[in-house]
Enzyme design. Structure first.
Site, short mmCIF file in Angstrom:
data_model
loop_
_atom_site.label_atom_id
_atom_site.label_comp_id
_atom_site.label_asym_id
_atom_site.label_seq_id
_atom_site.Cartn_x
_atom_site.Cartn_y
_atom_site.Cartn_z
N GLN A 237 -32.41 3.10 -13.87
CA GLN A 237 -31.86 2.88 -12.36
C GLN A 237 -31.48 4.53 -11.85
OE1 GLN A 237 -29.47 -0.88 -13.64
NE2 GLN A 237 -28.71 -0.33 -11.60
N ARG A 384 -23.56 -5.92 -11.44
CA ARG A 384 -23.21 -6.03 -9.97
C ARG A 384 -21.65 -5.49 -9.73
NH1 ARG A 384 -27.83 -9.94 -7.82
NH2 ARG A 384 -27.79 -9.50 -5.73
N CYS A 385 -21.07 -4.82 -10.64
CA CYS A 385 -19.84 -4.87 -10.39
C CYS A 385 -19.20 -3.78 -9.38
CB CYS A 385 -19.12 -4.66 -11.70
SG CYS A 385 -19.14 -2.93 -12.38
N GLU A 757 -23.93 -6.19 -3.95
CA GLU A 757 -22.98 -6.69 -4.95
C GLU A 757 -21.92 -7.52 -4.46
OE1 GLU A 757 -23.41 -3.14 -8.16
OE2 GLU A 757 -22.18 -2.68 -6.26
#
Lengths: 803, 163, 200
Positions: A237, A384-385, A757
């Site tokens: 990523q 996704r935090c 997110e």
């Protein structure tokens, strides 16, 4: 020129720019099975790498016998830490200022840790070779509880840190202590609590979970010994950061290192860090002079790659008797596993946890987070935090519910009472964040109206008074503020590289364009949404704007895609680069139209002479001119690059409401309704936003209702396959209802905030809120996740609930 | 490593290949036949990313040996489009935004393709149950269900058009 | 992963014979399916191994077994065993075994704490109790045969002919067959569904 004249609306629609739910440009290859993911790559002479892993959680390596593996035909090499020592690569730096073993050096620290690698002709032989390597261990006592890890006589995990009382984030006061990080004003908070008529406290555990994207991690490393160039396809990523780190570790100049992130089958924060598998594949390729592929399997992925959460939190709220919050205090024990490899910006070892004052106007607040080593895999920030915002939002939303229950106040009312008001924006929180914009009251009213909240509460009351009702009904409400778009380089950096992002755009002579950015999509639809931004800025149809990301040899430097930063940071860079082109185009247009620059106006896709609609030049006309007859003083070509250093984070927000019916006999939860209102500022592609919301809500559902990574006393990770790790199918997944408001970000060039997110951050506490609310009339204030039928069934028994 | 000849009809073509007896179908397709549409997402046959179609049934290629396909008709996602025209399920997934990262997509398409032949006019619940062997992390299934519904309509329209 | 086992098995042989087998480590080891005793490493300690087959795949646990204490008067001993297989599973067990005398026959009483680590714990953890039950049942069957054989050799019989017991002793399985364990497990699970209680 006899073509029918199109209306401005028609011309706008043709652009398929911002705001349009245009179909995706990337889909053509995916629906025909022609995506190119890492494991699809096959190079001539390619070898396969597999990993020998530790079966125990803590122990010394007594002996490694490579011979039986080397004896298998087709095996080329077996490497251990000893083989990496001369290259000083047996340990590597982490993103959190710690070191992590690449291959276990004399000691193993968590189950499934990498101990040796084998390289073979194909993956079957490699798997056989892994079974054949013999490793003898001496077991050491295991520590899996972070509180026990901090006891004075707890086993020493990190012998390599012996004597180091100063860690990367401050002093260490115990051999298993990593850091203690604080934010806010402790004195002010203590004062607020000392003088408050009401205080509530709640301990809550946010379990360790794993992002589990459908594609596991992997890479194909290919060193060309003739050119001295290293090319590595990687599920990453953040390819540019990887390139910089690989260059630093390997000594190959960065100009000769090329990292390519091809199509990625889901990231969710699992593919940010650098894993031992990547390092070993690269080393093997350099040593053997041949391409080496590593593709991990699912068990390896769940057991060893970046986990998420594992925060033990103690929250406290101080309030007046009528529910106005006066102060917030939070203490966290953070289980980081055996190495601190948490993917946070350098200055924030607990990420952006201090957003935990949430959507509320809280005058005094303090939080502290204590990081601890245990015999588990490293990680912490993933899934996704938004850098620990999942934990922060969970904490504050649970605390507000606890306070509401203490004061017998409605959970929506107490929120309205404490919301930051629209007029207060930009609002500086007690933790120092400047929230850019928001209108929580309007959004909340919209949701409460849409679901007929009053009727739901009435129904719940009626059901509670009906002894024959077979279910417990719960209503969960969460009003969260997210913080994304990391971030301003003076406070946000990854390994010293500021967290800006970038875009370069080049318009071709015949009017189509190519654009490259420093981010990398893993399903978010950048090839479509980025083209839409450019289409609206430059009047070129998004259909003919090629968007490329992920190849570090062609894309401008960026920090990658995670933490919902693509739209806030790269999106801004795109707009700014486009505006540079726009400014040059305006000059060219004026020259072509033979007017002064100030006498032309831009309308959708053309510069018009003011007062004369017939005299105009489109971007196509201008592009041709840029290459053929650029005006005096302007260089040929039509392109720009922009590196955008955001002035602030962005603060999307949402209001989520969930209705759950719990079967009194079985503990099974049925999500009757889930209403998700999101405000992400300017909306680039509503269809893609909804898709992201559905996905984030579903992953939130999985976390709240079923995911866990249980460890036994010996440090065995029980349940690291999809037999046990809960990934919902289409059957369990509820139907989601989405809604929105639009509160643009004042500091963002297109007012967009980012959204992907939010559904995950916001939904998890919503499910918990609903489940707890189902029991709240019995005095229950909190139930830890996951809310599996079995755990809820136990709670029903504990509370004496009868069918 | 014992090797065998395996003959099958793969996406409409008769092929004959030499394979290891223990080679999984998914590796055979991806590595030997260079058909990388079928993906590997797990090793416990839960995720369905490897779903293909064998003799009229959905099969997870990760728990099927290549040699078991001897004499069979095998269809993968690369064989869905015919004569350059996308299959109705492919069109529908595109139109309904039924994919994001694309990793589960070939498996979803192959399963949807077979499911709609088993049940040409399904309810939403039937679609969800029919796809329960295929996991997705990105979409939350909502648009996938819409896509399958839309594909069902398209196929029925085609049916009545050619009837 | 820790499992505690508490078992009582009726042996149908005299306490004397039962104790004779129990207190003889080599005899006990030979009752354990798939086990073989290797070199003696101490007064009451041996190296040993257990081989388990599941279809064509074999796993070999190598380890140590040691008698920690023996109480002859009460016919009781404490035994510790541990082993690891090269594939990444390990197990350790502490067992207290006693022969209790009842009218005419005896009962083998065992209390064991078993800790399993590694792959076996990760994947097989939930089956531990049932698998242990089946293995122990096999062990006890072998134990009884050995004890009975002792009896017929000394003229003290518990009701089977010498030739039967001798043949039975020779046929005691020398390998731990995973598939037959699975089959036995399946049978006992199906039986339990119909309300049949398992033998132990």
């Amino acid at each position: 020129m006899n073509a029918p004249v199109k209306t401005p609306e028609e011309r706008k629609a043709e652009l398929q720019g911002m705001g349009e739910s245009r179909l995706r440009k990337e889909d053509a290859r995916f629906i025909q099975g022609k995506g190119q993911y890492c494991d699809d790559i096959k190079l001539p002479g390619m070898l396969h790498m597999d990993i020998v892993r530790s079966p125990i959680a803590h122990g010394r390596i007594k002996k490694i016998n490579k011979d039986p593996a080397m004896a298998i035909p087709g095996v080329h090499a077996v490497l251990t830490a000893d083989d990496l020592k001369p290259l000083n690569l047996h340990w590597m730096p982490t993103l959190a200022g710690d070191v992590a073993a690449v291959l276990a050096d004399e000691k193993v620290h968590f189950q499934m840790q990498e101990v040796a690698i084998v390289i073979a002709d194909d993956r079957y032989i490699a798997a056989d070779a892994v079974e054949a390597v013999e490793v003898e261990y001496e077991e050491l006592p295991v520590v899996i509880d972070p509180y026990k890890a901090l006891e004075p006589d707890a086993p020493v995990l990190r012998e390599d840190l012996a004597g180091k009382t100063e860690g990367a984030h401050g002093p260490r006061d115990h051999h298993n202590h990593i850091f203690t990080w604080e934010a806010g004003d402790k004195t002010a908070a203590d004062d607020a609590f000392a003088n408050a008529p009401i205080t509530v406290s709640q301990h809550m555990y946010y379990p360790r979970v794993h992002p589990c994207p459908l594609e596991t991690c992997g890479c194909v490393a290919s060193f060309d010994p003739i050119k001295g160039e290293l090319t590595t396809w990687m599920t990453s990523q953040a390819p540019h950061v990887v390139r910089t780190v690989v260059s630093m570790l390997s000594g190959v100049p960065e100009s000769k290192v090329r990292i390519i992130s091809p199509d990625i089958g889901g990231g969710f924060g699992n593919k940010v860090g650098i894993y031992p598998g990547y390092v070993c594949a690269i080393v093997s390729s350099i040593v053997l002079g041949r391409p080496v592929k590593w593709s991990e399997d699912r068990v390896e992925n769940i057991s060893t790659t970046a986990f998420a959460r594992d925060y033990h939190m103690d929250g406290h709220l101080a309030a007046t008797e009528d529910g106005k919050i006066l102060g917030l205090k939070v203490d966290v024990v953070a289980d980081h596993g055996a190495f601190d490899a948490c993917a946070d910006p350098t200055k924030f070892p607990a990420g952006l946890f201090h957003i935990c004052s949430g959507s509320y106007d809280i005058p005094a607040a303090h939080c502290s987070v204590k990081g601890v080593y245990t015999n588990k895999a490293p990680g912490g920030v993933a899934y996704r935090c938004s850098f620990r915002v999942t934990e922060a939002v969970y904490l504050i939303e649970r605390m507000v519910d606890v306070l509401a229950q203490k004061l017998n106040m409605d959970k929506a009312e107490i929120r309205k009472k404490n919301f930051i008001r629209k007029e207060q924006f930009p609002y500086t929180s007690a933790f120092g964040f400047e929230y850019d914009s928001g209108d929580y009251h309007t959004a909340l009213e919209k949701v409460l109206d849409a679901v007929d909240y009053k009727a739901l509460r009435a129904e719940q009351e009626q059901k509670r008074n009906d002894p024959n009702c077979p279910t417990l009904m719960g209503i969960g409400l969460v009003t969260f503020t997210e913080i994304v778009g990391a971030g301003p380089s003076k406070i946000c950096d990854i390994l010293g590289v500021g967290m800006f992002d970038s875009c370069e755009i080049r318009i071709h002579p015949t009017g189509s364009a190519i654009a490259r950015m420093g981010t990398i999509t893993q399903g978010q639809g950048h090839q479509t949404t980025y083209a839409q931004i450019i289409a609206s800025e430059l009047g070129i149809p998004s259909e003919v704007i090629q968007v490329e990301e992920g190849d570090t040899s062609t894309a401008p430097y960026g920090l990658g895609t995670y933490g919902s930063r693509s739209t806030p940071v790269a999106g801004a860079a795109i707009a700014m680069a486009a505006r540079k082109i726009h400014a040059k185009a305006k000059k060219i247009a004026a020259h072509l139209l033979e007017v002064a620059e100030g006498d032309s106006d831009w309308e959708i896709d053309r510069f018009k002479v003011r007062g004369n609609d017939e005299q105009f030049k489109t971007m196509s006309d201008i592009a041709w001119a840029a290459y053929n007859q650029p005006p005096e003083g302007l260089e040929p070509g039509l392109e720009a690059v922009h590196y955008y250093d955001p002035p602030n984070f962005t603060y999307p927000f949402g209001i989520y409401l969930c209705v759950v019916d719990i079967d009194k006999g079985t503990g099974e939860s049925s999500i009757r309704r889930f209403y998700a209102l999101d405000d992400c500022g300017t909306r680039i592609n509503p269809m893609i936003i909804d898709g992201q919301i559905h996905g984030g809500l579903t992953e939130g559902f999985a976390v709240a209702m079923g995911q866990q990574m249980p460890f036994d006393e010996q440090g065995n990770l029980l349940g690291n396959t999809l037999m046990d790790y809960f990934l919902p199918t289409a059957v369990e997944t509820p139907t989601w209802e989405t809604d929105f408001t639009v509160t643009p970000s004042p500091h963002h060039p297109i007012g967009a905030k980012g959204v992907a997110e939010s559904p995950h951050v916001g939904s998890i506490p919503t499910f918990t809120s609903a489940v707890v609310d189902a029991f709240s009339h019995l005095g229950v204030t909190h139930i830890d996740m996951p809310h599996t039928s079995y755990r809820i069934w136990k709670k029903l028994k504990e509370e004496g609930v009868q069918l | 490593m014992a090797k065998q000849i395996v003959k099958m009809n793969l996406n409409g073509q008769e092929i004959e290949q030499l394979v290891d007896s223990r080679m999984l179908l998914v590796h055979f397709l991806r590595e030997q036949m260079s058909l990388t549409g079928a993906h590997i997402g797990c090793e416990t046959s839960h995720c369905g990313a490897c779903t293909v179609d064998i003799d009229g049934e959905s099969v997870k290629a990760c728990t099927h040996l290549a040699v078991q396909c001897d004499g069979c008709d095998v269809k993968t996602v690369e064989g869905l489009a015919e004569g350059g025209a996308l299959h109705a399920v492919q069109e529908a997934f595109y139109e309904e935004h039924g994919l994001q990262c694309g990793f589960c997509t070939p498996g979803m398409l192959m399963r949807s393709y077979r499911f709609l032949q088993e049940n040409p006019n399904p309810t939403e619940d039937e679609i969800r149950a029919g796809l329960s062997g295929n996991l997705c992390r990105c979409t939350g299934y909502q648009n996938i269900v819409k896509a399958v519904k839309s594909a069902a309509v398209k196929l029925q329209q085609k049916e009545s058009a050619t009837a | 992963m820790e499992v505690k086992l508490d078992k009582r098995y009726e042996l149908g042989v005299s306490a004397q014979n039962a104790w004779a087998i129990l207190s003889d480590l080599e005899a006990v080891a030979s009752c354990m399916p798939g086990a073989s005793l290797g070199e003696k490493t101490g007064d009451n300690a041996y190296k040993g191994s257990v081989k388990i087959k599941v279809g064509p795949a074999t796993a070999q646990f190598g380890g140590e077994v040691e008698i920690l204490s023996i109480d002859v008067a009460n016919k009781s001993l404490v035994l510790k065993g541990k082993g690891a297989d090269k594939g990444g599973s390990s197990a350790s067990m502490e067992l207290e075994a006693t022969i209790e005398e009842t009218e005419g026959q005896s009962i083998l009483v065992g209390a064991a704490t078993v800790i399993v680590n590694g792959k076996f714990a990760q994947f097989g953890g939930r089956m531990m109790v049932q698998v242990s039950d089946v293995i122990l049942k096999q062990f006890v069957d072998n134990f009884i045969i050995k004890a009975q054989a002792l009896g017929s050799a000394t003229g003290d019989t518990a009701g089977s002919t010498p030739s039967e017991t001798q043949t039975a002793a020779n046929e005691s399985p020398n390998e731990l067959n995973g598939l037959s364990i699975f089959w036995a497990l399946l049978k006992s699970w199906i039986g339990s569904l119909f309300g049949k209680k398992s033998a132990s």
